[in-house]
Scaffold this motif. Structure first.
Motif, short mmCIF file in Angstrom:
data_model
loop_
_atom_site.label_atom_id
_atom_site.label_comp_id
_atom_site.label_asym_id
_atom_site.label_seq_id
_atom_site.Cartn_x
_atom_site.Cartn_y
_atom_site.Cartn_z
N LEU A 149 0.80 -1.22 0.00
CA LEU A 149 0.00 0.00 0.00
C LEU A 149 0.83 1.28 0.00
O LEU A 149 0.57 2.19 -0.80
N PRO A 150 1.86 1.43 0.86
CA PRO A 150 2.61 2.70 0.86
C PRO A 150 3.23 3.07 -0.48
O PRO A 150 3.12 4.23 -0.89
N PRO A 151 3.88 2.14 -1.22
CA PRO A 151 4.42 2.56 -2.52
C PRO A 151 3.34 3.01 -3.50
O PRO A 151 3.60 3.93 -4.31
N ALA A 156 1.53 7.84 -6.23
CA ALA A 156 0.45 8.74 -6.64
C ALA A 156 0.66 10.16 -6.12
O ALA A 156 0.47 11.13 -6.84
N LEU A 157 1.05 10.29 -4.84
CA LEU A 157 1.24 11.62 -4.27
C LEU A 157 2.39 12.37 -4.93
O LEU A 157 2.38 13.60 -5.00
N PHE A 158 3.37 11.65 -5.45
CA PHE A 158 4.47 12.28 -6.18
C PHE A 158 4.18 12.45 -7.66
O PHE A 158 5.04 12.92 -8.41
N GLU A 163 0.50 2.63 -12.98
CA GLU A 163 1.26 1.46 -13.44
C GLU A 163 2.73 1.52 -13.02
O GLU A 163 3.45 0.52 -13.13
N GLN A 164 3.18 2.65 -12.50
CA GLN A 164 4.55 2.75 -12.01
C GLN A 164 4.68 2.30 -10.55
O GLN A 164 5.80 2.12 -10.06
N GLY A 191 17.22 4.98 -10.33
CA GLY A 191 17.65 6.01 -11.26
C GLY A 191 16.72 6.13 -12.45
O GLY A 191 16.36 7.24 -12.88
N ALA A 192 16.29 4.99 -12.98
CA ALA A 192 15.38 5.00 -14.14
C ALA A 192 14.01 5.54 -13.74
O ALA A 192 13.39 6.31 -14.50
N TYR A 193 13.53 5.14 -12.58
CA TYR A 193 12.22 5.62 -12.11
C TYR A 193 12.23 7.13 -11.94
O TYR A 193 11.31 7.84 -12.39
#
Length: 427
Positions: A149-151, A156-158, A163-164, A191-193
């Motif tokens: 849940l946290p990720p 979303a908040l960021f 899908e990420q 780094g990619a994210y």
């Protein structure tokens, strides 16, 4: 001198500490308000276990620095604790004006988050996860709920796309792993994210934390914005997951809570508060270094020596509670979010997310209960976090046609399968 003076060190890692951390805190207290702990083989720190002494340190930025760079040569490259203590250009490891400059970006941006939006985001993703396991009648609330849940919420908040979220979850889990190869892969994926997220937001802003970081008047570079995202996500992921599960253990095992879950009595906040007192998910941190030789709680600390605060030990310090004359649950004075200029800036948001996630779970599955005795639950080894390895539960399954219903319209499908040695959940 940059390591603690010789003293009987108390190991703060491994299965024995994980099984009974209070034993470790008691051993440290025998050395005084400040003891010597071993956070990994041959990696020693001073540990503050007394709340008054902890507050003295946390509020004195003239004496204490957060910069760990001079000490890192004493922490092996392959040590699992190194990622938690290694210097980054973030509010965790900076001092004075530089720290205030970075912290202002985060506090101002978090203040822009609307509580209703945070609650709605939490409910949306909580329902997504609940719909996956609700028909089965059983779940591990660590792996299937609290860790996932946290990720989803943070992504979303960021301003990330839904899908990420699995990518962010995999990255954060890898960075917390003790497997060095997994950590390396996690850093590469991170780094990619960040490149994708920052590229999207630099091209087009939105009502999200990344955009607010970028547009803040303090004008952080794109690299610095990325560092603040990393430190925020990295701090929030394990602590949110641990807060949700540590509070759920109390709700699901204490008859005083269980008897009121379906009556609307406000017990969730009480369970969260109790968890923050007795089992804070971040059990020990606040790494500091004295700028000069200093007396702390009657202990002489040499300049540059590493000092950490055990929030768990300070919260449960019997001497402090006895002398205060106050019942701790009524004064809200725990140190689970630290204190002073380096106190956690996301306290409001963290408590809202945890309370909403637990509220949704127990309303969706009102007869949920532990599938094993509380005494059989185990915790991850390590000095910093108090995190369950698993939280097996059982409940009345939901019928397939009710998977996307609200908690108010759901329908049970069949009695839950009984756990050996335990009675079935009442229908």
């Amino acid at each position: 001198m940059s390591t603690p003076a010789p003293a009987p060190p108390v190991p703060l890692y491994g299965p024995e500490h994980a099984a009974d951390p209070q034993r470790s805190w008691d051993l440290l207290r025998q050395q005084g308000p400040v003891g010597v702990g071993e956070i990994d083989p041959n990696v020693y720190v001073y540990v503050v276990t007394d709340p008054k002494t902890a507050l003295t340190l946390l509020q004195d930025t003239d004496t204490w620095s957060k910069d760990s760079r001079h000490w890192m040569h004493l922490v092996p490259q392959n040590s699992p604790v190194r990622p938690n203590v290694e210097w980054r250009h973030s509010l965790f490891f900076t001092d004075g004006p530089e720290h205030a400059h970075l912290r202002r970006v985060i506090t101002d941006s978090l203040a822009l988050l609307d509580s209703r939006h945070v609650r709605d985001v939490t409910l949306r993703f909580a329902d997504t996860l609940l719909q996956h396991f609700a028909p089965t009648g059983e779940a591990d609330l660590v792996g299937q709920y609290a860790q996932q849940l946290p990720p989803m919420i943070l992504n979303a908040l960021f301003g990330g796309l839904d899908e990420q979220a699995p990518q962010l979850h995999a990255i954060l889990a890898a960075l917390m792993s003790t497997d060095l190869a997994a950590k390396a892969e996690g850093e590469k994926a991170l780094g990619a994210y960040l490149k994708t997220l920052l590229g999207t937001k630099l091209a087009r802003r939105g009502p999200d934390l990344t955009s607010w970081f970028i547009d803040h008047p303090n004008q952080l570079s794109a690299e610095n914005v990325g560092e603040q995202i990393v430190i925020t996500d990295g701090a929030a992921y394990p602590t949110l997951a641990g807060l949700i599960t540590n509070a759920l253990v109390r709700l699901l095992s204490d008859k005083g809570y269980r008897g009121t879950l379906t009556t609307g009595t406000l017990t969730i906040e009480a369970a969260i508060d109790e968890a923050l007192w007795n089992d804070p998910p971040l059990a020990m941190y606040s790494l500091h270094f004295p700028r000069r030789d200093v007396d702390l709680g009657g202990i002489r600390i040499p300049a540059g020596a590493p000092v950490m605060i055990s929030y768990a030990a300070a919260n449960t310090c019997p001497h402090a509670n006895a002398s205060s004359g106050s019942h701790r649950s009524g004064i809200k004075a725990h140190l689970a979010f630290a204190a002073g200029p380096h106190a956690c800036p996301a306290r409001r948001i963290a408590l809202l997310i945890a309370a909403t996630a637990i509220e949704r779970l127990v309303s969706y599955l009102p007869d949920i209960q532990l599938a094993v005795p509380r005494e059989q639950l185990t915790y991850q080894p390590g000095p910093f976090y108090r995190l369950l390895t698993a939280l097996p539960c059982r409940f009345t399954p939901l019928a397939p046609q009710a998977q996307r219903a609200t908690p108010q319209t759901r329908t049970p499908s069949a009695p839950p399968r009984p756990t050996p040695g335990r009675p079935p959940v009442p229908a």
